[in-house]
Write a protein that holds these residues in place. Structure first.
Motif, PDB file in Angstrom:
ATOM      1  N   ALA A 184       0.749  -1.288  -0.136  1.00 19.67           N
ATOM      2  CA  ALA A 184       0.062   0.017   0.103  1.00 19.67           C
ATOM      3  C   ALA A 184       0.989   1.388   0.023  1.00 19.67           C
ATOM      4  O   ALA A 184       0.318   2.184  -0.614  1.00 19.67           O
ATOM      5  CB  ALA A 184      -1.069  -0.069   1.235  1.00 19.67           C
ATOM      6  N   ASP A 185       2.083   1.295   0.763  1.00 21.30           N
ATOM      7  CA  ASP A 185       2.855   2.547   0.894  1.00 21.30           C
ATOM      8  C   ASP A 185       3.392   2.862  -0.446  1.00 21.30           C
ATOM      9  O   ASP A 185       3.615   4.149  -1.006  1.00 21.30           O
ATOM     10  CB  ASP A 185       3.885   2.313   2.059  1.00 21.30           C
ATOM     11  CG  ASP A 185       3.381   2.156   3.345  1.00 21.30           C
ATOM     12  OD1 ASP A 185       2.167   2.661   3.679  1.00 21.30           O
ATOM     13  OD2 ASP A 185       4.136   1.800   4.324  1.00 21.30           O
ATOM     14  N   GLU A 186       3.783   1.607  -1.068  1.00 24.89           N
ATOM     15  CA  GLU A 186       4.494   1.630  -2.563  1.00 24.89           C
ATOM     16  C   GLU A 186       3.470   2.290  -3.420  1.00 24.89           C
ATOM     17  O   GLU A 186       3.897   3.338  -4.242  1.00 24.89           O
ATOM     18  CB  GLU A 186       5.063   0.257  -2.934  1.00 24.89           C
ATOM     19  CG  GLU A 186       5.861   0.336  -4.056  1.00 24.89           C
ATOM     20  CD  GLU A 186       6.122  -1.093  -4.513  1.00 24.89           C
ATOM     21  OE1 GLU A 186       5.905  -1.983  -3.743  1.00 24.89           O
ATOM     22  OE2 GLU A 186       6.547  -1.275  -5.736  1.00 24.89           O
ATOM     23  N   ALA A 187       2.220   2.008  -3.443  1.00 26.79           N
ATOM     24  CA  ALA A 187       1.356   2.494  -4.295  1.00 26.79           C
ATOM     25  C   ALA A 187       0.925   3.724  -4.077  1.00 26.79           C
ATOM     26  O   ALA A 187       0.880   4.558  -5.037  1.00 26.79           O
ATOM     27  CB  ALA A 187       0.080   1.535  -4.031  1.00 26.79           C
ATOM     28  N   MET A 188       1.005   4.133  -2.804  1.00 23.54           N
ATOM     29  CA  MET A 188       0.536   5.720  -2.583  1.00 23.54           C
ATOM     30  C   MET A 188       1.697   6.468  -2.908  1.00 23.54           C
ATOM     31  O   MET A 188       1.538   7.579  -3.516  1.00 23.54           O
ATOM     32  CB  MET A 188       0.502   5.861  -1.020  1.00 23.54           C
ATOM     33  CG  MET A 188      -0.824   4.982  -0.524  1.00 23.54           C
ATOM     34  SD  MET A 188      -2.428   5.737  -0.740  1.00 23.54           S
ATOM     35  CE  MET A 188      -2.606   6.985   0.457  1.00 23.54           C
ATOM     36  N   ARG A 189       2.842   6.123  -2.629  1.00 27.15           N
ATOM     37  CA  ARG A 189       4.000   6.774  -3.071  1.00 27.15           C
ATOM     38  C   ARG A 189       4.246   7.260  -4.761  1.00 27.15           C
ATOM     39  O   ARG A 189       4.288   8.021  -5.288  1.00 27.15           O
ATOM     40  CB  ARG A 189       5.351   6.363  -2.770  1.00 27.15           C
ATOM     41  CG  ARG A 189       6.133   7.107  -1.873  1.00 27.15           C
ATOM     42  CD  ARG A 189       7.808   6.653  -1.739  1.00 27.15           C
ATOM     43  NE  ARG A 189       7.970   5.405  -1.851  1.00 27.15           N
ATOM     44  CZ  ARG A 189       7.791   4.422  -0.860  1.00 27.15           C
ATOM     45  NH1 ARG A 189       7.460   4.740   0.279  1.00 27.15           N
ATOM     46  NH2 ARG A 189       8.015   3.126  -1.107  1.00 27.15           N
ATOM     47  N   ALA A 190       3.937   5.905  -5.459  1.00 23.11           N
ATOM     48  CA  ALA A 190       3.831   5.932  -6.997  1.00 23.11           C
ATOM     49  C   ALA A 190       2.617   6.860  -7.525  1.00 23.11           C
ATOM     50  O   ALA A 190       2.750   7.485  -8.443  1.00 23.11           O
ATOM     51  CB  ALA A 190       3.434   4.504  -7.392  1.00 23.11           C
TER      52      ALA A 190
END
Lengths: 150, 103
Positions: free
Chosen positions: A40-46
């Motif tokens: 989820a964190d990776e998706a939000m950053r992207a």
């Protein structure tokens, strides 16, 4: 006098037109990195880069507490916020957490409903993006039957 | 040819409430059939909504949007007689659309 319609001029014109036609597509291009992210964190950053992400009561995420069927979980996102650019739905425990992203035209009403799949019980985050930052609301949804392969 | 998008739209105080159903398998690519063979991913990637020919909303979806997606949204600045058009493109390049006129 030089002819107005040289081949070069015509080609330049065509290229310019092609460029204009491509622009809106780029604006709304699918963010592959965000959809392929496995966390989820990776998706939000992207999705949002360096924009500040804060939880806000102005974002409302309406969803069931318990979903009987993880393959069909109805969710509604609304927000009391001006200038909303996009609304994203992230299911934290899904293999690819980002489920959907909606881009609003300027002046659009932030009010979106859809149905999503959930592999198992998970936190679901609604992220509402404006020029100045990202506002989120989240809720935990219990799934009794999985939506992925079950 | 994929099935058309079904649309219902209601106009109230200049805001159009649009509901759409898009018949589509929305395969995630992680399901297996009875023989244990993985079913290839097949899902809608982008959705475009137009009001009177102007794009008012676009959506990007992953495979975790439910099968036969339901999608509802609101659009301001709508007038009676405006056309609401919704179209989608999936990961295999198939596409479909549907439209309705606001009353």
């Amino acid at each position: 006098m030089k002819p107005i319609c040289t081949r070069r001029k015509i080609l330049q014109g065509l290229l310019a037109l092609a460029g204009m036609a491509l622009m809106p597509l780029q604006l709304f291009a699918r963010n592959g990195a965000a959809f392929n992210a496995t966390g989820a964190d990776e998706a939000m950053r992207a999705l949002f880069g360096d924009k500040s992400v804060t939880a806000s009561e102005k974002v409302r995420l309406k969803a069931p507490d318990i979903a009987e069927n993880g393959a069909v979980v109805p969710v509604t996102v609304t927000a009391d916020i001006e200038g909303v650019q996009s609304i994203s739905l992230v299911v934290v425990e899904n293999p690819n957490p980002l489920s959907a992203r909606f881009n609003l035209a300027p002046g659009g009403v932030p009010d979106i409903s859809t149905r999503i799949k959930m592999g198992k019980s998970s936190e679901v985050i609604a992220a509402v993006e404006t020029q100045s930052g990202v506002y989120t609301a989240s809720t935990d949804i219990k799934v009794t039957i999985g939506g992925c392969g079950g | 040819m994929a099935k058309p998008v079904k649309i219902r739209a209601k106009l109230k105080n200049g805001i159009a409430s649009v509901k759409a159903l898009m018949p589509h398998p929305m395969e995630t690519g992680s399901r297996k059939n009875a023989e244990g063979v993985v079913i290839a991913a097949h899902y809608i990637e982008t959705v475009t909504c137009e009001l009177g020919g102007k794009v008012v909303l676009t959506a990007q979806w992953g495979p975790s949007v439910s099968k036969n997606p339901y999608f509802a949204f609101k659009v301001p600045g709508a007038e009676s007689g405006d056309t609401v058009k919704i179209s989608w493109v999936d990961n295999l390049g198939e596409s479909s659309s549907g439209e309705t006129t606001l009353k």
